[in-house]
Motif scaffolding. Structure first.
Motif, mmCIF file in Angstrom:
data_model
loop_
_atom_site.group_PDB
_atom_site.id
_atom_site.type_symbol
_atom_site.label_atom_id
_atom_site.label_comp_id
_atom_site.label_asym_id
_atom_site.label_seq_id
_atom_site.Cartn_x
_atom_site.Cartn_y
_atom_site.Cartn_z
ATOM 1 N N HIS A 108 -6.709 -22.206 -13.243
ATOM 2 C CA HIS A 108 -7.084 -22.899 -14.475
ATOM 3 C C HIS A 108 -8.487 -22.465 -14.898
ATOM 4 C CE1 HIS A 108 -3.632 -25.567 -14.670
ATOM 5 N NE2 HIS A 108 -3.732 -25.691 -13.352
ATOM 6 N N LEU A 109 -8.613 -22.083 -16.173
ATOM 7 C CA LEU A 109 -9.899 -21.686 -16.731
ATOM 8 C C LEU A 109 -10.528 -22.843 -17.495
ATOM 9 C CD1 LEU A 109 -8.838 -18.191 -18.162
ATOM 10 C CD2 LEU A 109 -9.784 -18.714 -15.895
ATOM 11 N N ALA A 110 -11.804 -22.700 -17.827
ATOM 12 C CA ALA A 110 -12.521 -23.768 -18.524
ATOM 13 C C ALA A 110 -11.947 -24.050 -19.904
ATOM 14 C CB ALA A 110 -14.005 -23.408 -18.632
ATOM 15 N N ASP A 111 -11.327 -23.052 -20.542
ATOM 16 C CA ASP A 111 -10.794 -23.252 -21.891
ATOM 17 C C ASP A 111 -9.425 -23.926 -21.887
ATOM 18 O OD1 ASP A 111 -9.122 -21.208 -21.045
ATOM 19 O OD2 ASP A 111 -9.525 -19.892 -22.746
ATOM 20 N N GLY A 112 -8.929 -24.314 -20.695
ATOM 21 C CA GLY A 112 -7.643 -24.985 -20.605
ATOM 22 C C GLY A 112 -6.472 -24.048 -20.373
ATOM 23 N N SER A 153 -9.590 -20.215 -4.847
ATOM 24 C CA SER A 153 -9.380 -20.128 -6.299
ATOM 25 C C SER A 153 -10.545 -19.464 -7.011
ATOM 26 C CB SER A 153 -9.097 -21.505 -6.917
ATOM 27 O OG SER A 153 -7.891 -22.038 -6.399
ATOM 28 N N ASP A 154 -11.313 -18.674 -6.256
ATOM 29 C CA ASP A 154 -12.323 -17.836 -6.878
ATOM 30 C C ASP A 154 -11.623 -16.592 -7.438
ATOM 31 O OD1 ASP A 154 -11.786 -17.332 -4.131
ATOM 32 O OD2 ASP A 154 -13.457 -15.941 -4.042
ATOM 33 N N LEU A 155 -12.291 -15.879 -8.316
ATOM 34 C CA LEU A 155 -11.695 -14.692 -8.937
ATOM 35 C C LEU A 155 -12.495 -13.445 -8.601
ATOM 36 C CD1 LEU A 155 -10.866 -16.003 -12.534
ATOM 37 C CD2 LEU A 155 -9.306 -15.762 -10.590
ATOM 38 N N ILE A 156 -11.784 -12.389 -8.263
ATOM 39 C CA ILE A 156 -12.388 -11.063 -8.139
ATOM 40 C C ILE A 156 -12.152 -10.388 -9.477
ATOM 41 C CG2 ILE A 156 -12.471 -8.919 -6.825
ATOM 42 C CD1 ILE A 156 -13.011 -11.575 -5.234
ATOM 43 N N VAL A 157 -13.237 -9.954 -10.125
ATOM 44 C CA VAL A 157 -13.131 -9.431 -11.482
ATOM 45 C C VAL A 157 -13.855 -8.093 -11.613
ATOM 46 C CG1 VAL A 157 -12.844 -11.689 -12.583
ATOM 47 C CG2 VAL A 157 -15.151 -10.802 -12.199
ATOM 48 N N ARG A 161 -16.643 -3.142 -19.339
ATOM 49 C CA ARG A 161 -17.409 -1.996 -19.824
ATOM 50 C C ARG A 161 -17.915 -1.128 -18.676
ATOM 51 N NH1 ARG A 161 -21.380 -3.881 -24.043
ATOM 52 N NH2 ARG A 161 -21.799 -5.279 -22.324
ATOM 53 N N SER A 162 -18.554 -1.735 -17.660
ATOM 54 C CA SER A 162 -19.181 -0.960 -16.586
ATOM 55 C C SER A 162 -18.228 -0.646 -15.439
ATOM 56 C CB SER A 162 -20.384 -1.723 -16.025
ATOM 57 O OG SER A 162 -19.947 -2.863 -15.303
ATOM 58 N N ASN A 163 -17.115 -1.369 -15.354
ATOM 59 C CA ASN A 163 -16.157 -1.258 -14.246
ATOM 60 C C ASN A 163 -16.716 -1.744 -12.911
ATOM 61 O OD1 ASN A 163 -13.837 -0.355 -15.627
ATOM 62 N ND2 ASN A 163 -14.722 1.697 -15.739
ATOM 63 N N LEU A 164 -17.890 -2.377 -12.904
ATOM 64 C CA LEU A 164 -18.426 -2.968 -11.684
ATOM 65 C C LEU A 164 -17.687 -4.269 -11.394
ATOM 66 C CD1 LEU A 164 -22.224 -2.337 -12.351
ATOM 67 C CD2 LEU A 164 -20.739 -1.098 -10.766
ATOM 68 N N THR A 165 -17.632 -4.638 -10.117
ATOM 69 C CA THR A 165 -16.873 -5.830 -9.737
ATOM 70 C C THR A 165 -17.788 -6.905 -9.160
ATOM 71 O OG1 THR A 165 -16.422 -4.970 -7.523
ATOM 72 C CG2 THR A 165 -14.796 -4.479 -9.247
ATOM 73 N N THR A 166 -17.303 -8.135 -9.235
ATOM 74 C CA THR A 166 -17.995 -9.262 -8.627
ATOM 75 C C THR A 166 -16.979 -10.362 -8.359
ATOM 76 O OG1 THR A 166 -19.980 -10.667 -8.767
ATOM 77 C CG2 THR A 166 -18.622 -10.509 -10.761
ATOM 78 N N ARG A 167 -17.447 -11.401 -7.686
ATOM 79 C CA ARG A 167 -16.616 -12.568 -7.401
ATOM 80 C C ARG A 167 -17.161 -13.743 -8.197
ATOM 81 N NH1 ARG A 167 -16.623 -17.152 -4.491
ATOM 82 N NH2 ARG A 167 -18.724 -16.778 -3.724
ATOM 83 N N LEU A 168 -16.289 -14.414 -8.939
ATOM 84 C CA LEU A 168 -16.669 -15.625 -9.667
ATOM 85 C C LEU A 168 -16.189 -16.825 -8.868
ATOM 86 C CD1 LEU A 168 -15.591 -14.632 -13.302
ATOM 87 C CD2 LEU A 168 -17.858 -14.407 -12.261
ATOM 88 N N PRO A 169 -17.115 -17.663 -8.369
ATOM 89 C CA PRO A 169 -16.703 -18.819 -7.576
ATOM 90 C C PRO A 169 -15.935 -19.826 -8.433
ATOM 91 C CG PRO A 169 -19.073 -18.856 -7.958
ATOM 92 C CD PRO A 169 -18.564 -17.567 -8.511
ATOM 93 N N VAL A 170 -15.134 -20.651 -7.787
ATOM 94 C CA VAL A 170 -14.237 -21.561 -8.489
ATOM 95 C C VAL A 170 -14.993 -22.508 -9.419
ATOM 96 C CG1 VAL A 170 -14.142 -23.248 -6.591
ATOM 97 C CG2 VAL A 170 -12.257 -23.114 -8.246
ATOM 98 N N ASP A 171 -16.183 -22.972 -9.027
ATOM 99 C CA ASP A 171 -16.914 -23.894 -9.903
ATOM 100 C C ASP A 171 -17.325 -23.209 -11.201
ATOM 101 O OD1 ASP A 171 -18.729 -22.368 -8.397
ATOM 102 O OD2 ASP A 171 -20.292 -23.895 -8.508
ATOM 103 N N TYR A 172 -17.697 -21.926 -11.125
ATOM 104 C CA TYR A 172 -18.034 -21.173 -12.339
ATOM 105 C C TYR A 172 -16.776 -20.946 -13.180
ATOM 106 C CZ TYR A 172 -19.971 -17.753 -15.534
ATOM 107 O OH TYR A 172 -20.367 -17.107 -16.683
ATOM 108 N N VAL A 173 -15.684 -20.564 -12.524
ATOM 109 C CA VAL A 173 -14.425 -20.301 -13.230
ATOM 110 C C VAL A 173 -13.996 -21.534 -14.018
ATOM 111 C CG1 VAL A 173 -11.956 -19.836 -12.924
ATOM 112 C CG2 VAL A 173 -13.645 -18.529 -11.616
ATOM 113 N N GLN A 174 -14.071 -22.698 -13.398
ATOM 114 C CA GLN A 174 -13.601 -23.927 -14.033
ATOM 115 C C GLN A 174 -14.542 -24.442 -15.110
ATOM 116 O OE1 GLN A 174 -12.915 -26.489 -10.658
ATOM 117 N NE2 GLN A 174 -10.883 -25.615 -10.279
#
Length: 198
Positions: A108-112, A153-157, A161-174
């Motif tokens: 689930h994303l913040a936009d619903g 429920s964190d996201l690997i993204v 544009r840059s093709n660099l990757t990071t992990r977005l923790p679940v609290d940020y995702v939501q």
């Protein structure tokens, strides 16, 4: 504020009326000017339903054009003036992307909306703690492709544009993400794409 045309004599294909020409303008807000005579109508109360249905048809065509460009490998974004139009375009784009296949694990994303591996999302908050390089971090307006969903429920993204990757923790995702296939014209500053569909 000043008023000006951003695109003149642009064309969108419609199912019922064929090509429809329009001018995309800005005058405090963005709007499309269409001569409704092209579709055999006049602006009158008795034509309200037909005019509204034309708007729906145009929105459907924009989503289909986005899907074709995305399949061709372009980095594309759809632009709309109003938030509910953006939500509708994002929903339609995800349906096109999935094309009847199972999405796998959804978050689930913040936009619903929900998202899964393969979806494009947009981040809505600057967060210097979420680094993608020594001198770069997750920023408002960045677009990402989801490449993995973690156990928490964190996201690997991967950055669009840059093709660099990071992990977005679940609290940020939501709290600070949404589907990234469409955005408002106002919020599109800094968004990188090969093609825009308005």
């Amino acid at each position: 504020p000043p008023s000006f045309a951003t695109h003149q004599d642009a064309v969108i294909e419609t199912a019922e009326w064929g090509p429809v020409r329009y001018d995309l303008c800005f005058g405090g807000i963005s709007y499309a000017l269409i001569d409704v005579a092209q579709i055999g109508l006049v602006i009158a109360p008795e034509n309200a339903r037909a005019l509204a249905m034309t708007g729906v048809d145009l929105r459907n065509r924009i989503a289909a054009d986005w899907h074709a460009a995305a399949l061709a490998g372009d980095k594309v974004v759809m632009l709309a003036e109003r938030r509910h139009d953006v939500d509708d375009l994002n929903h339609r784009a995800r349906i096109h992307r999935l094309d009847g296949t199972s999405p796998g694990r959804e978050i689930h994303l913040a936009d619903g909306n929900q998202a899964s591996v393969g979806d494009v999302i947009i981040t809505r908050t600057n967060d210097r703690r979420l680094r993608i390089a020594a001198n770069d971090w997750v920023k408002n307006g960045d677009r990402w492709n989801i490449t993995g969903v973690g156990r928490q429920s964190d996201l690997i993204v991967r950055h669009n544009r840059s093709n660099l990757t990071t992990r977005l923790p679940v609290d940020y995702v939501q709290a600070s993400t949404g589907l990234g296939y469409a955005t408002t014209i106002h919020a599109a500053q800094g968004v990188s794409s090969d093609t825009t569909h308005t």
